[in-house]
Design a protein around this motif. Structure first.
Motif, mmCIF file in Angstrom:
data_model
loop_
_atom_site.group_PDB
_atom_site.id
_atom_site.type_symbol
_atom_site.label_atom_id
_atom_site.label_comp_id
_atom_site.label_asym_id
_atom_site.label_seq_id
_atom_site.Cartn_x
_atom_site.Cartn_y
_atom_site.Cartn_z
ATOM 1 N N ASP A 134 -30.138 -47.827 49.148
ATOM 2 C CA ASP A 134 -31.125 -49.164 49.620
ATOM 3 C C ASP A 134 -32.295 -48.113 49.449
ATOM 4 O O ASP A 134 -33.157 -49.281 51.178
ATOM 5 C CB ASP A 134 -30.535 -49.743 50.231
ATOM 6 C CG ASP A 134 -29.433 -51.165 49.887
ATOM 7 O OD1 ASP A 134 -28.729 -50.350 47.881
ATOM 8 O OD2 ASP A 134 -28.385 -50.885 50.576
ATOM 9 N N ASP A 156 -33.378 -50.395 45.560
ATOM 10 C CA ASP A 156 -31.901 -50.858 45.943
ATOM 11 C C ASP A 156 -31.923 -52.448 44.807
ATOM 12 O O ASP A 156 -33.039 -53.183 45.091
ATOM 13 C CB ASP A 156 -32.029 -52.445 47.353
ATOM 14 C CG ASP A 156 -31.437 -52.881 47.339
ATOM 15 O OD1 ASP A 156 -30.506 -52.861 47.172
ATOM 16 O OD2 ASP A 156 -31.663 -53.847 48.057
ATOM 17 N N HIS A 157 -31.171 -51.952 43.561
ATOM 18 C CA HIS A 157 -30.986 -52.868 42.299
ATOM 19 C C HIS A 157 -30.244 -53.955 42.637
ATOM 20 O O HIS A 157 -30.589 -54.769 41.516
ATOM 21 C CB HIS A 157 -30.101 -51.813 41.811
ATOM 22 C CG HIS A 157 -28.957 -51.484 41.308
ATOM 23 N ND1 HIS A 157 -28.316 -50.641 43.261
ATOM 24 C CD2 HIS A 157 -27.309 -51.516 40.884
ATOM 25 C CE1 HIS A 157 -27.204 -50.812 43.047
ATOM 26 N NE2 HIS A 157 -26.801 -51.469 42.032
ATOM 27 N N ASP A 158 -29.760 -54.043 43.304
ATOM 28 C CA ASP A 158 -28.811 -54.957 43.740
ATOM 29 C C ASP A 158 -29.481 -56.411 44.814
ATOM 30 O O ASP A 158 -28.696 -57.306 45.384
ATOM 31 C CB ASP A 158 -27.156 -55.013 43.409
ATOM 32 C CG ASP A 158 -27.064 -54.699 45.305
ATOM 33 O OD1 ASP A 158 -28.065 -54.398 45.790
ATOM 34 O OD2 ASP A 158 -25.490 -54.300 45.021
ATOM 35 N N SER A 160 -29.232 -56.388 47.939
ATOM 36 C CA SER A 160 -28.062 -55.707 48.793
ATOM 37 C C SER A 160 -29.332 -56.717 50.763
ATOM 38 O O SER A 160 -28.582 -56.100 51.490
ATOM 39 C CB SER A 160 -27.695 -55.118 49.210
ATOM 40 O OG SER A 160 -27.736 -53.723 48.731
HETATM 41 CA CA LIG Z 1 -27.892 -51.951 46.934
#
Ligand SMILES: [Ca+2]
Ligand SMILES: [Ca+2]
Length: 214
Positions: A134, A156-158, A160
């Protein structure tokens, strides 16, 4: 005659466009890998170990972060001191590492005046191959990062970290560091770098951050 003057004008324009530029290359510390490698498993990992880009920047762009004050979401590092993040020492040994607590944390560099930022280089840790989760890098004139925030890197691809999902890739740390090219350049006084632990442990370490601007 008209044709010649057009050609001259084109040359003059090209000369102006390329005048006063230079190629930005990082000063890289010696490699210091030690111990048994630990596998690096991250969902959005760039495994290519591609060399850093070498961007062309205006000639007056220089290192503007050396010795500048550093604050963090964790004021009491587990190891080392926040000032080590801008002290110019990029060595691999533990004595060169500032380690702050685990979870989503940030460190923030105060350039002490608004600058035009063209690149940011990060060395989190390089005595072991690892990748940090992240990693998000932002620039603002607001030290609280509540307004006018410009995100210049987001791995931070998702989402989070709840700063918005990003398309940049995580990378395997080496002595070469990670050069983030900011194109077009952005203006701001503060640079904030987030991370949320790494592929080996939950803590967040920094050896050096360099900001190039004018
Ligand atoms: Ca992430
Ligand atoms: Ca340092």
């Amino acid at each position: 005659m008209k044709k010649i003057s057009i050609v001259f004008a084109a040359f003059a324009f090209a000369a102006a466009a390329f005048a006063g530029t230079k190629v930005l290359k990082l000063d890289v510390p010696p490699a210091g890998l030690e111990g048994t490698p630990v596998p690096v498993n991250l969902a959005n990992l760039d495994k290519s170990k591609a060399p850093n880009p070498q961007p062309t920047v205006p000639e007056d762009v220089q290192l503007i972060s050396k010795g500048k004050p550093v604050t963090a979401s964790d004021d009491f590092p587990l190891q080392g001191d926040l000032s080590q993040i801008t002290d110019g020492d990029k060595g691999a040994s533990m004595g060169s590492v500032c380690e702050i607590m685990g979870g989503l944390q940030w460190v923030q560099i105060d350039l002490e005046k608004t600058a035009e930022i063209f690149a940011v280089a990060i060395w989190h840790f390089h005595s072991q191959e690892r990748a940090y989760n992240d990693v998000v890098v932002q620039v603002s004139d607001d030290p609280e990062f509540k307004k006018d925030v410009k995100t210049i890197f987001n791995a931070d691809h998702d989402n989070s970290a709840k700063l918005g999902a990003g398309k940049d890739m995580a990378w395997i740390e080496t002595n070469e560091g990670k050069l983030i090219v900011v194109d077009p350049a952005v203006k701001g006084r503060y640079v904030r770098l987030y991370s949320n632990g790494n592929s080996t442990n939950e803590t967040n370490s920094y050896i050096e951050v360099e900001i190039f601007g004018r």
